[in-house]
Motif scaffolding. Structure first.
Motif, short mmCIF file in Angstrom:
data_model
loop_
_atom_site.label_atom_id
_atom_site.label_comp_id
_atom_site.label_asym_id
_atom_site.label_seq_id
_atom_site.Cartn_x
_atom_site.Cartn_y
_atom_site.Cartn_z
N ASP A 88 0.81 -1.22 0.00
CA ASP A 88 0.00 0.00 0.00
C ASP A 88 0.84 1.27 0.00
O ASP A 88 0.30 2.37 -0.06
CB ASP A 88 -0.93 0.03 1.22
N GLY A 89 2.18 1.13 0.07
CA GLY A 89 3.02 2.32 0.19
C GLY A 89 3.90 2.59 -1.00
O GLY A 89 4.06 1.75 -1.89
N MET A 90 4.51 3.78 -1.01
CA MET A 90 5.39 4.16 -2.10
C MET A 90 6.57 3.20 -2.23
O MET A 90 7.06 2.96 -3.33
CB MET A 90 5.89 5.59 -1.88
N ASN A 91 7.04 2.66 -1.12
CA ASN A 91 8.18 1.74 -1.18
C ASN A 91 7.78 0.36 -1.68
O ASN A 91 8.62 -0.55 -1.75
CB ASN A 91 8.88 1.65 0.18
N ASP A 92 6.51 0.18 -2.04
CA ASP A 92 6.04 -1.08 -2.63
C ASP A 92 6.03 -1.02 -4.16
O ASP A 92 5.83 -2.05 -4.81
CB ASP A 92 4.64 -1.41 -2.13
N ILE A 93 6.22 0.15 -4.72
CA ILE A 93 6.07 0.30 -6.17
C ILE A 93 7.08 -0.54 -6.95
O ILE A 93 6.73 -1.20 -7.93
CB ILE A 93 6.15 1.79 -6.57
N ASP A 94 8.35 -0.54 -6.53
CA ASP A 94 9.32 -1.34 -7.28
C ASP A 94 9.03 -2.84 -7.14
O ASP A 94 9.27 -3.63 -8.06
CB ASP A 94 10.75 -1.00 -6.88
N MET A 95 8.47 -3.23 -6.00
CA MET A 95 8.04 -4.61 -5.80
C MET A 95 6.89 -4.96 -6.75
O MET A 95 6.85 -6.04 -7.34
CB MET A 95 7.60 -4.81 -4.34
N PHE A 96 5.98 -4.01 -6.93
CA PHE A 96 4.85 -4.20 -7.85
C PHE A 96 5.35 -4.36 -9.28
O PHE A 96 4.83 -5.17 -10.05
CB PHE A 96 3.90 -3.01 -7.78
N GLU A 97 6.34 -3.57 -9.65
CA GLU A 97 6.87 -3.62 -11.02
C GLU A 97 7.59 -4.93 -11.30
O GLU A 97 7.70 -5.35 -12.45
CB GLU A 97 7.80 -2.43 -11.25
N PHE A 98 8.07 -5.59 -10.26
CA PHE A 98 8.85 -6.81 -10.41
C PHE A 98 8.00 -8.08 -10.39
O PHE A 98 8.22 -8.99 -11.19
CB PHE A 98 9.89 -6.87 -9.30
N CYS A 99 7.04 -8.15 -9.48
CA CYS A 99 6.26 -9.38 -9.31
C CYS A 99 5.23 -9.57 -10.42
O CYS A 99 4.72 -8.60 -11.00
CB CYS A 99 5.57 -9.38 -7.95
N GLU A 100 4.90 -10.81 -10.71
CA GLU A 100 3.99 -11.14 -11.80
C GLU A 100 2.60 -10.55 -11.58
O GLU A 100 2.00 -9.98 -12.48
CB GLU A 100 3.89 -12.66 -11.95
N ILE A 101 2.09 -10.71 -10.36
CA ILE A 101 0.79 -10.13 -9.98
C ILE A 101 1.02 -9.20 -8.80
O ILE A 101 1.61 -9.61 -7.79
CB ILE A 101 -0.23 -11.21 -9.59
N SER A 102 0.60 -7.97 -8.91
CA SER A 102 0.78 -7.00 -7.82
C SER A 102 -0.57 -6.43 -7.43
O SER A 102 -1.34 -5.98 -8.28
CB SER A 102 1.73 -5.88 -8.24
N ILE A 103 -0.85 -6.45 -6.14
CA ILE A 103 -2.15 -6.03 -5.62
C ILE A 103 -1.97 -4.86 -4.65
O ILE A 103 -1.32 -4.98 -3.62
CB ILE A 103 -2.87 -7.17 -4.87
N ALA A 104 -2.57 -3.73 -5.00
CA ALA A 104 -2.57 -2.57 -4.10
C ALA A 104 -3.79 -2.65 -3.20
O ALA A 104 -4.90 -2.98 -3.66
CB ALA A 104 -2.58 -1.28 -4.90
N MET A 105 -3.60 -2.35 -1.95
CA MET A 105 -4.73 -2.32 -1.01
C MET A 105 -5.62 -1.12 -1.31
O MET A 105 -5.16 -0.10 -1.82
CB MET A 105 -4.21 -2.24 0.43
N GLY A 106 -6.89 -1.25 -0.97
CA GLY A 106 -7.83 -0.16 -1.21
C GLY A 106 -7.48 1.11 -0.48
O GLY A 106 -7.88 2.21 -0.89
N ASN A 107 -6.71 1.00 0.61
CA ASN A 107 -6.29 2.16 1.40
C ASN A 107 -5.01 2.80 0.88
O ASN A 107 -4.51 3.75 1.47
CB ASN A 107 -6.10 1.77 2.86
N ALA A 108 -4.47 2.30 -0.25
CA ALA A 108 -3.26 2.86 -0.84
C ALA A 108 -3.58 4.18 -1.56
O ALA A 108 -4.74 4.46 -1.89
CB ALA A 108 -2.65 1.87 -1.83
N SER A 109 -2.54 4.96 -1.83
CA SER A 109 -2.71 6.20 -2.58
C SER A 109 -2.94 5.87 -4.06
O SER A 109 -2.66 4.76 -4.52
CB SER A 109 -1.47 7.08 -2.45
N ASP A 110 -3.42 6.84 -4.81
CA ASP A 110 -3.68 6.63 -6.24
C ASP A 110 -2.40 6.27 -6.98
O ASP A 110 -2.41 5.44 -7.90
CB ASP A 110 -4.31 7.88 -6.85
N GLU A 111 -1.29 6.88 -6.60
CA GLU A 111 -0.02 6.60 -7.27
C GLU A 111 0.38 5.14 -7.09
O GLU A 111 0.85 4.48 -8.04
CB GLU A 111 1.09 7.51 -6.74
#
Length: 259
Positions: free
Chosen positions: A209-232
């Motif tokens: 849900d945080g900004m420091n998760d973005i590079d993890m999202f870009e790397f993993c095959e499926i990335s899920i943002a929590m509903g409480n995360a920011s739009d970015e």
């Protein structure tokens, strides 16, 4: 087929509204274990903080901590990467001349030079006590894995980072940033863990849900943002689930037929 799932802690596993892990998340993690799917923590936090959080009754295969800088499992260290010593020396010299609260993170310890209102606000927001006080000059002789300055203006942040040419920063609170080596990040830590377990990149999933998760999202095959995360953060994920307090993790795992 998903073989490994990486979970952020704050705002993903741990709700700071209820101060606990949702029961639906606990049940989902248990189902993952029963299916033989590896679960990992991927956090900016330090091992000493994790031990004090209400997640100790949960079982994980391993831990990617300090935004990928220190990774370990029950067998021991998998990977670590401290900050360049010259960067630390530069920071200490600067803070001696321009005092500001700053955390230094070692393998076993994390400590701060002094507390102020900004530190209190940030620590309250993540349900964590004030860090212990200590002398930052320890960093001249001990490996430092992460630096966390507080209450920097944008201009001060730019100047601070110029002192650390081997490093980069991720903002996780309006009053605080994490500083780690340029090659660091959750993505790098995950890559090292996958190599250790012989798991392919396309067999991974991540929740955050945080900004420091973005590079993890870009790397993993499926990335899920929590509903409480920011739009970015949501825009960086392959999908968005519901809020942490609305069973977001369980719903996403069921949506993808993983549990």
């Amino acid at each position: 087929m998903i073989k490994a799932i990486f979970f952020d802690i704050d705002g993903t596993l741990l709700s700071h509204r209820t101060k606990k892990v949702p029961e639906s998340t606990k049940k989902a993690l248990q189902l993952l274990h029963e299916k033989g799917i590896y679960t990992f923590i991927a956090t900016g936090r330090h091992i000493s903080e994790i031990k004090d959080l209400p997640i100790n009754d949960l079982e994980f295969e391993g831990f990617i901590t300090l935004n990928g800088q220190y990774c370990y499992n029950k067998e021991g260290l998998i990977y670590d990467s401290p900050i360049h010593p010259q960067d630390i020396k530069n920071v200490i010299t600067y803070i001696d001349e321009h005092p500001l609260p700053c955390i230094f993170v070692e393998k076993e310890l994390m400590y701060i030079n002094f507390h102020n209102k900004a530190v209190q606000i940030v620590q309250d927001s993540i349900s964590t006590p004030l860090p212990d006080l200590n002398d930052l000059h320890r960093g001249l002789n001990e490996p430092i894995y992460q630096v966390i300055p507080y209450d920097l203006t944008t201009k001060q942040e730019e100047n601070f980072l110029k002192l650390m040419p081997h490093c980069k920063a991720t903002r996780w609170h309006e009053l605080s940033i994490d500083i780690i080596p340029n090659h660091g990040g959750k993505k790098n830590g995950i890559a090292k863990v996958l190599e250790y377990y012989n798991i392919k990149q396309e067999e991974t999933m991540a929740f955050g849900d945080g900004m420091n998760d973005i590079d993890m999202f870009e790397f993993c095959e499926i990335s899920i943002a929590m509903g409480n995360a920011s739009d970015e953060v949501k825009n960086a994920a392959s999908d968005v689930t519901d809020d942490i307090d609305d069973n977001g993790i369980e719903k996403a795992l069921r949506k993808y037929n993983i549990i």
